[in-house]
Write a protein that holds these residues in place. Structure first.
Motif, PDB file in Angstrom:
ATOM      1  N   GLU A 150       0.842  -1.206   0.000  1.00  0.00           N
ATOM      2  CA  GLU A 150       0.000   0.000   0.000  1.00  0.00           C
ATOM      3  C   GLU A 150       0.873   1.250   0.000  1.00  0.00           C
ATOM      4  OE1 GLU A 150      -0.513  -2.555   1.995  1.00  0.00           O
ATOM      5  OE2 GLU A 150      -2.460  -3.298   1.293  1.00  0.00           O
ATOM      6  N   ASP A 151       1.980   1.198   0.718  1.00  0.00           N
ATOM      7  CA  ASP A 151       2.845   2.375   0.795  1.00  0.00           C
ATOM      8  C   ASP A 151       3.612   2.608  -0.510  1.00  0.00           C
ATOM      9  OD1 ASP A 151       1.958   2.835   3.339  1.00  0.00           O
ATOM     10  OD2 ASP A 151       3.568   1.672   4.280  1.00  0.00           O
ATOM     11  N   VAL A 152       3.946   1.500  -1.191  1.00  0.00           N
ATOM     12  CA  VAL A 152       4.591   1.664  -2.502  1.00  0.00           C
ATOM     13  C   VAL A 152       3.616   2.363  -3.446  1.00  0.00           C
ATOM     14  CG1 VAL A 152       5.599   0.495  -4.504  1.00  0.00           C
ATOM     15  CG2 VAL A 152       6.014  -0.395  -2.195  1.00  0.00           C
ATOM     16  N   VAL A 153       2.375   1.861  -3.449  1.00  0.00           N
ATOM     17  CA  VAL A 153       1.358   2.472  -4.306  1.00  0.00           C
ATOM     18  C   VAL A 153       1.204   3.949  -3.945  1.00  0.00           C
ATOM     19  CG1 VAL A 153      -1.122   2.534  -4.770  1.00  0.00           C
ATOM     20  CG2 VAL A 153       0.100   0.359  -4.815  1.00  0.00           C
ATOM     21  N   GLU A 154       1.237   4.249  -2.652  1.00  0.00           N
ATOM     22  CA  GLU A 154       1.097   5.628  -2.189  1.00  0.00           C
ATOM     23  C   GLU A 154       2.215   6.518  -2.738  1.00  0.00           C
ATOM     24  OE1 GLU A 154      -1.997   5.828  -1.038  1.00  0.00           O
ATOM     25  OE2 GLU A 154      -1.400   7.935  -1.213  1.00  0.00           O
ATOM     26  N   GLU A 155       3.436   5.986  -2.759  1.00  0.00           N
ATOM     27  CA  GLU A 155       4.558   6.751  -3.334  1.00  0.00           C
ATOM     28  C   GLU A 155       4.293   7.072  -4.804  1.00  0.00           C
ATOM     29  OE1 GLU A 155       6.996   8.279  -2.131  1.00  0.00           O
ATOM     30  OE2 GLU A 155       7.843   7.231  -0.411  1.00  0.00           O
ATOM     31  N   VAL A 156       3.790   6.070  -5.521  1.00  0.00           N
ATOM     32  CA  VAL A 156       3.541   6.264  -6.953  1.00  0.00           C
ATOM     33  C   VAL A 156       2.408   7.279  -7.155  1.00  0.00           C
ATOM     34  CG1 VAL A 156       2.994   5.136  -9.146  1.00  0.00           C
ATOM     35  CG2 VAL A 156       4.416   3.951  -7.469  1.00  0.00           C
ATOM     36  N   VAL A 157       1.389   7.189  -6.304  1.00  0.00           N
ATOM     37  CA  VAL A 157       0.299   8.172  -6.381  1.00  0.00           C
ATOM     38  C   VAL A 157       0.849   9.571  -6.095  1.00  0.00           C
ATOM     39  CG1 VAL A 157      -1.842   8.952  -5.302  1.00  0.00           C
ATOM     40  CG2 VAL A 157      -1.530   6.520  -5.827  1.00  0.00           C
ATOM     41  N   THR A 158       1.649   9.669  -5.051  1.00  0.00           N
ATOM     42  CA  THR A 158       2.235  10.964  -4.682  1.00  0.00           C
ATOM     43  C   THR A 158       3.066  11.564  -5.808  1.00  0.00           C
ATOM     44  OG1 THR A 158       2.361  10.215  -2.398  1.00  0.00           O
ATOM     45  CG2 THR A 158       3.732  12.113  -2.983  1.00  0.00           C
ATOM     46  N   SER A 159       3.757  10.700  -6.531  1.00  0.00           N
ATOM     47  CA  SER A 159       4.625  11.195  -7.613  1.00  0.00           C
ATOM     48  C   SER A 159       3.821  11.907  -8.699  1.00  0.00           C
ATOM     49  CB  SER A 159       5.390  10.032  -8.254  1.00  0.00           C
ATOM     50  OG  SER A 159       4.532   9.277  -9.089  1.00  0.00           O
ATOM     51  N   GLY A 160       2.528  11.575  -8.796  1.00  0.00           N
ATOM     52  CA  GLY A 160       1.712  12.177  -9.846  1.00  0.00           C
ATOM     53  C   GLY A 160       1.979  11.598 -11.220  1.00  0.00           C
ATOM     54  N   LEU A 161       2.755  10.516 -11.271  1.00  0.00           N
ATOM     55  CA  LEU A 161       3.105   9.913 -12.565  1.00  0.00           C
ATOM     56  C   LEU A 161       1.852   9.514 -13.332  1.00  0.00           C
ATOM     57  CD1 LEU A 161       5.259   8.661 -14.541  1.00  0.00           C
ATOM     58  CD2 LEU A 161       5.039   6.553 -13.213  1.00  0.00           C
ATOM     59  N   ARG A 162       1.787   9.985 -14.578  1.00  0.00           N
ATOM     60  CA  ARG A 162       0.686   9.585 -15.458  1.00  0.00           C
ATOM     61  C   ARG A 162       1.254   8.762 -16.606  1.00  0.00           C
ATOM     62  NH1 ARG A 162      -2.544  15.223 -16.113  1.00  0.00           N
ATOM     63  NH2 ARG A 162      -3.838  14.005 -17.515  1.00  0.00           N
ATOM     64  N   GLY A 163       0.456   7.833 -17.078  1.00  0.00           N
ATOM     65  CA  GLY A 163       0.929   6.882 -18.084  1.00  0.00           C
ATOM     66  C   GLY A 163       1.587   7.575 -19.253  1.00  0.00           C
ATOM     67  N   ARG A 164       2.800   7.168 -19.560  1.00  0.00           N
ATOM     68  CA  ARG A 164       3.569   7.816 -20.621  1.00  0.00           C
ATOM     69  C   ARG A 164       3.272   7.226 -21.997  1.00  0.00           C
ATOM     70  NH1 ARG A 164       3.940  11.755 -17.476  1.00  0.00           N
ATOM     71  NH2 ARG A 164       5.792  12.052 -16.184  1.00  0.00           N
ATOM     72  N   GLY A 165       2.385   6.212 -22.060  1.00  0.00           N
ATOM     73  CA  GLY A 165       2.077   5.588 -23.346  1.00  0.00           C
ATOM     74  C   GLY A 165       1.161   6.432 -24.204  1.00  0.00           C
ATOM     75  N   GLY A 166       0.480   7.398 -23.594  1.00  0.00           N
ATOM     76  CA  GLY A 166      -0.371   8.262 -24.385  1.00  0.00           C
ATOM     77  C   GLY A 166      -1.618   8.738 -23.668  1.00  0.00           C
ATOM     78  N   ALA A 167      -2.286   7.831 -22.959  1.00  0.00           N
ATOM     79  CA  ALA A 167      -3.565   8.209 -22.373  1.00  0.00           C
ATOM     80  C   ALA A 167      -3.407   9.060 -21.109  1.00  0.00           C
ATOM     81  CB  ALA A 167      -4.393   6.967 -22.088  1.00  0.00           C
ATOM     82  N   GLY A 168      -2.272   8.970 -20.453  1.00  0.00           N
ATOM     83  CA  GLY A 168      -2.029   9.831 -19.295  1.00  0.00           C
ATOM     84  C   GLY A 168      -2.780   9.441 -18.050  1.00  0.00           C
ATOM     85  N   PHE A 169      -3.176   8.176 -17.935  1.00  0.00           N
ATOM     86  CA  PHE A 169      -3.905   7.730 -16.738  1.00  0.00           C
ATOM     87  C   PHE A 169      -2.936   7.577 -15.558  1.00  0.00           C
ATOM     88  CE2 PHE A 169      -5.919   4.611 -13.949  1.00  0.00           C
ATOM     89  CZ  PHE A 169      -7.193   5.145 -13.857  1.00  0.00           C
ATOM     90  N   PRO A 170      -3.366   8.015 -14.347  1.00  0.00           N
ATOM     91  CA  PRO A 170      -2.455   7.946 -13.200  1.00  0.00           C
ATOM     92  C   PRO A 170      -1.995   6.511 -12.900  1.00  0.00           C
ATOM     93  CG  PRO A 170      -4.372   9.280 -12.679  1.00  0.00           C
ATOM     94  CD  PRO A 170      -4.640   8.657 -14.004  1.00  0.00           C
ATOM     95  N   THR A 171      -0.700   6.307 -12.902  1.00  0.00           N
ATOM     96  CA  THR A 171      -0.136   4.972 -12.729  1.00  0.00           C
ATOM     97  C   THR A 171      -0.443   4.405 -11.346  1.00  0.00           C
ATOM     98  OG1 THR A 171       1.595   5.550 -14.301  1.00  0.00           O
ATOM     99  CG2 THR A 171       2.035   3.670 -12.868  1.00  0.00           C
ATOM    100  N   GLY A 172      -0.341   5.228 -10.321  1.00  0.00           N
ATOM    101  CA  GLY A 172      -0.585   4.758  -8.959  1.00  0.00           C
ATOM    102  C   GLY A 172      -2.002   4.221  -8.785  1.00  0.00           C
ATOM    103  N   VAL A 173      -2.961   4.894  -9.399  1.00  0.00           N
ATOM    104  CA  VAL A 173      -4.357   4.470  -9.300  1.00  0.00           C
ATOM    105  C   VAL A 173      -4.544   3.100  -9.957  1.00  0.00           C
ATOM    106  CG1 VAL A 173      -6.734   5.045  -9.982  1.00  0.00           C
ATOM    107  CG2 VAL A 173      -5.170   6.861  -9.209  1.00  0.00           C
TER     108      VAL A 173
END
Ligand SMILES: Cc1cc2nc3c(=O)[nH]c(=O)nc-3n(C[C@H](O)[C@H](O)[C@H](O)COP(=O)(O)O)c2cc1C
Ligand code: SF4
Ligand code: FES
Lengths: 159, 532
Positions: free
Chosen positions: B154-177
């Motif tokens: 859960e905490d790893v996922v939280e880090e990814v959510v915090t990063s704000g990273l969005r899918g770089r393939g094109g659609a831009g969907f939040p990776t953490g979610v």
């Protein structure tokens, strides 16, 4: 390996090929979703995926012939007939068009129009888009390609 | 010829673009010299300079750009093996008019094109031999995985959510979610799949990273696997990238041997097995559900969503599907924390983006910068304008489904929302430049043609509409301005675009009208002239 396969094919046309394709299929059959792997391996070994190969593969994977055929025909990479001696692939996608890729494709088609042993194919992007126009001659990628480069390659082919 | 002193280490990239301009021949010519050890790195991303030979000196690695095998004797004579500048080429090679002369780059690490970047995912490209796992570790590799293994999922996922990273393939969907959905899904079997189909024209960052620094991808995927509880993974790589396929397979073997993959990932007791699967020449297989179909061994036809792949992906099991660049951002996010990543960017576009400068551009390559940099900076300051030297007329951003922006719209900041507002899209970060020689009616026709060739065929607006689109554009360009019926052809084309936009199952048919309409809007004069 491909060469040995082809020679065997000439001696006993159908059965040797069928056996080899069956071996290939069996080699991958235990993996998850093996069909594309088998088709790639068949093409690597025999140059193309023949109708008889499709029957063999369908049998090993317990799929219908139509299912395998449908997969083979969906993908641009799989060829149904023997491969010519030389294949020139030219990128027709946007970044290469920006530096003359589309015209290069047309001129290359004209250059080889009289040669049955050479195939000119369109490809959409080799990931070499910063150094276009991109072409691949007999599997070797080239950058900033001109018609002269292609003609020079041709002059090196034994006829 | 002998190298001075104790011998010399020369780096010659093994990147496929570098090889396409003669890097293998350069490597062979250098290897033939006594006391020279040639090592093959990935590219630094300065593709217009390839082959870029680097010589190790006490000052650092000294670079020579646009080297050919024929240049080697003269360069060595002039002291290349000690890092000396080449002598001015006398005369000029009369037998080869297109020859580019060698450029002395100096200390490569100090090159302004590199130092101006904010390299996060690309931090290690071109520095070492791609499958040298010791070098990878020495450069900070596996730190993200180690931290991920210490944290609760859960905490790893939280880090990814915090990063704000969005899918770089094109659609831009939040990776953490996405990861959270897979983590919370109940299943004995889960998968991680990397989308390395990279079919967009003008994009090659996935390829470069896979060839130059494959362990970063492996680490990102392994972090995803141990986090969501996946035990098997696939990298789906397009067949047009044979070097990447080979490099990744080698890297998987090395990582397995060193215990980072396999039954006991980094001593954690968790298993993750990874394999590379090869596509077969189909653009649509980059669409995630089509990719899943292809991985399962079928025609790459798009699946209707829902169910989403995060819940029912490969073999109907929960599956993380991410683009290579999304996975490649993960090790740093875990090693340095999500906040550090989120601190970069603009608006809701957090972190860095790897831009790919391509087409008619002087300095083409990969450039990593925080999101929000303007298109003009990328094209003019960083890319150096067109390769032809003629003015920029159009720039296509975001691949073949992205808009063509005219030269007066280049101030737009490169962010998801910012580009959407300007009628464009970020996509996979490809920037394709055209000079004033471009015929935009021809490009609009090509967009329709590409869709007709690459459509998966599942739905009518895309399959039939694109073919009708080609015919209609042909009719327009064959009909002189003012001729009867010409206006109706434009109405028909717009009607086709509207049908494709609203009636297509996926973005292939749904977005093909974007480049077409942008060409019509910004470059109407190209549709006016006599038949071309
Ligand atoms: C026609 C089409 C082509 C696509 N091609 C790619 C591709 O080549 N690579 C990729 O990563 N995503 C591609 N996508 C996006 C994927 O469907 C998906 O959104 C992505 O792989 C998810 O990963 P991400 O969230 O990390 O971006 C494509 C989508 C469409 C509609
Ligand atoms: S829009 Fe085109 S590619 Fe997408 S599902 Fe429909 S037919 Fe297939
Ligand atoms: S567009 Fe031609 S190589 Fe990418």
């Amino acid at each position: 390996m491909a060469r040995a396969g082809r020679q065997a094919e000439e001696l006993t046309p159908r059965s040797a090929r069928a056996e080899s394709v069956r071996d290939i299929a069996l080699r991958y059959a235990g993996e998850r979703g093996p069909l594309l792997e088998i088709l790639h391996a068949t093409q690597r070994e025999h140059g193309h995926v023949a109708d008889e190969d499709v029957v063999e593969i369908a049998d090993v994977l317990n799929l219908s012939v139509a299912e395998v055929h449908g997969t083979v025909s969906f993908y641009h990479d799989f060829r149904r007939t023997a491969r010519p001696d030389h294949v020139v692939q030219i990128c027709r996608a946007e970044a290469c068009q920006a530096v003359g890729g589309a015209d290069l494709y047309t001129s290359a088609q004209e250059l080889f129009a009289h040669r049955e042993d050479v195939e000119v194919r369109e490809v959409f992007c080799f990931g070499n888009c910063a150094l276009g126009p991109s072409a691949s001659i007999d599997g070797r990628l080239r950058a900033r390609t001109t018609l002269d480069d292609i003609a020079a390659a041709e002059s090196g082919w034994s006829r | 010829m002998t190298a001075s002193g104790r011998g010399c280490i020369a780096w010659v990239p093994q990147d496929s673009s570098a090889r396409a301009v003669g890097a293998d021949e350069v490597a062979a010519a250098l290897s033939a010299i006594d006391r020279v050890t040639v090592r093959r790195n990935g590219t630094r991303g300065m593709l217009w300079r390839e082959p870029l030979v680097e010589v190790e000196t006490e000052r650092g690695r000294v670079g020579y750009a646009n080297v050919t095998a024929d240049d080697i004797p003269a360069l060595v004579e002039a002291g290349m093996l000690a890092g000396a500048p080449p002598r001015a080429t006398p005369g000029g090679a009369e037998d080869d008019h297109a020859r580019r002369s060698v450029e002395y780059v100096g200390i490569v690490d100090d090159d302004p094109w590199l130092t101006a970047q904010d390299r996060v995912s690309l931090a290690r490209i071109g520095l070492a031999e791609p499958t040298d796992i010791t070098a990878y570790e020495a450069q900070g590799g596996w730190a993200g995985l180690r931290r991920a293994l210490e944290l609760d999922p859960e905490d790893v996922v939280e880090e990814v959510v915090t990063s704000g990273l969005r899918g770089r393939g094109g659609a831009g969907f939040p990776t953490g979610v996405k990861w959270r959905t897979v983590l919370q899904a109940e299943s004995d079997l889960k998968f991680v799949a990397c989308n390395l189909d990279e079919g967009d024209s003008g994009t090659f960052a996935d390829r470069i990273l896979a060839e130059a620094d494959p362990f970063t991808l492996l680490e990102g995927m392994t972090i995803a696997a141990v986090t969501v509880g996946a035990t098997e993974g696939f990298i789906y790589c397009r067949s047009e990238y044979p070097d990447a396929i080979e490099r990744l397979r080698d890297a998987i073997a090395v990582a397995t041997e060193h215990g980072y993959l396999g039954d006991d990932v980094a001593g954690s007791g968790r298993a993750f097995r990874l394999q590379v699967r090869v596509g077969a020449g189909a653009y649509i297989c980059g669409e995630e559900t089509s990719m899943l179909e292809s991985l399962e061994g079928r025609r790459g036809e798009v699946r209707a969503k829902p169910p989403i792949p995060a819940l029912q992906g490969l073999w109907r099991s929960p599956t993380v599907v991410n683009n290579l660049l999304s996975f490649a951002a993960i090790p740093m996010i875990l090693a340095e924390g999500g906040e550090a990543y989120a601190a970069r960017g603009v608006g809701r576009s957090r972190g860095t983006q790897i831009f790919q400068l391509a087409g008619n551009i002087a300095r083409g390559g990969v450039y990593e910068a925080p999101l929000g940099i303007s298109l003009r900076e990328l094209v003019e300051d960083i890319g150096g304008g067109t390769r032809s030297g003629r003015p920029v007329r159009a720039v296509q951003v975001g691949g073949p489904l992205g808009a063509y922006l005219p030269a007066d719209r280049l101030e737009v900041p490169m962010g998801y929302e910012e580009l959407a507002e300007a009628g464009g899209m970020l996509g996979h970060g490809g920037v394709v430049v055209f000079d004033e020689g471009v015929d935009m009616a021809r490009m609009a026709r090509f967009a329709m043609e590409f869709c007709s060739v690459e459509s998966c065929g599942k739905c009518t607006p895309c399959r039939i509409g694109s073919t009708r689109g080609v015919e209609t554009i042909d009719a327009i360009t064959a009909t002189p301005a003012g001729a009867p019926g010409r206006d109706q052809l434009f109405v028909l084309l717009e009607d086709l675009c509207a049908t494709m936009t609203t009636g297509s199952l996926c973005a292939m048919g749904g977005l093909t009208p974007v480049p077409v309409r942008s060409a019509l809007t910004h470059f109407p004069e190209d549709f006016e002239g006599s038949p071309r």
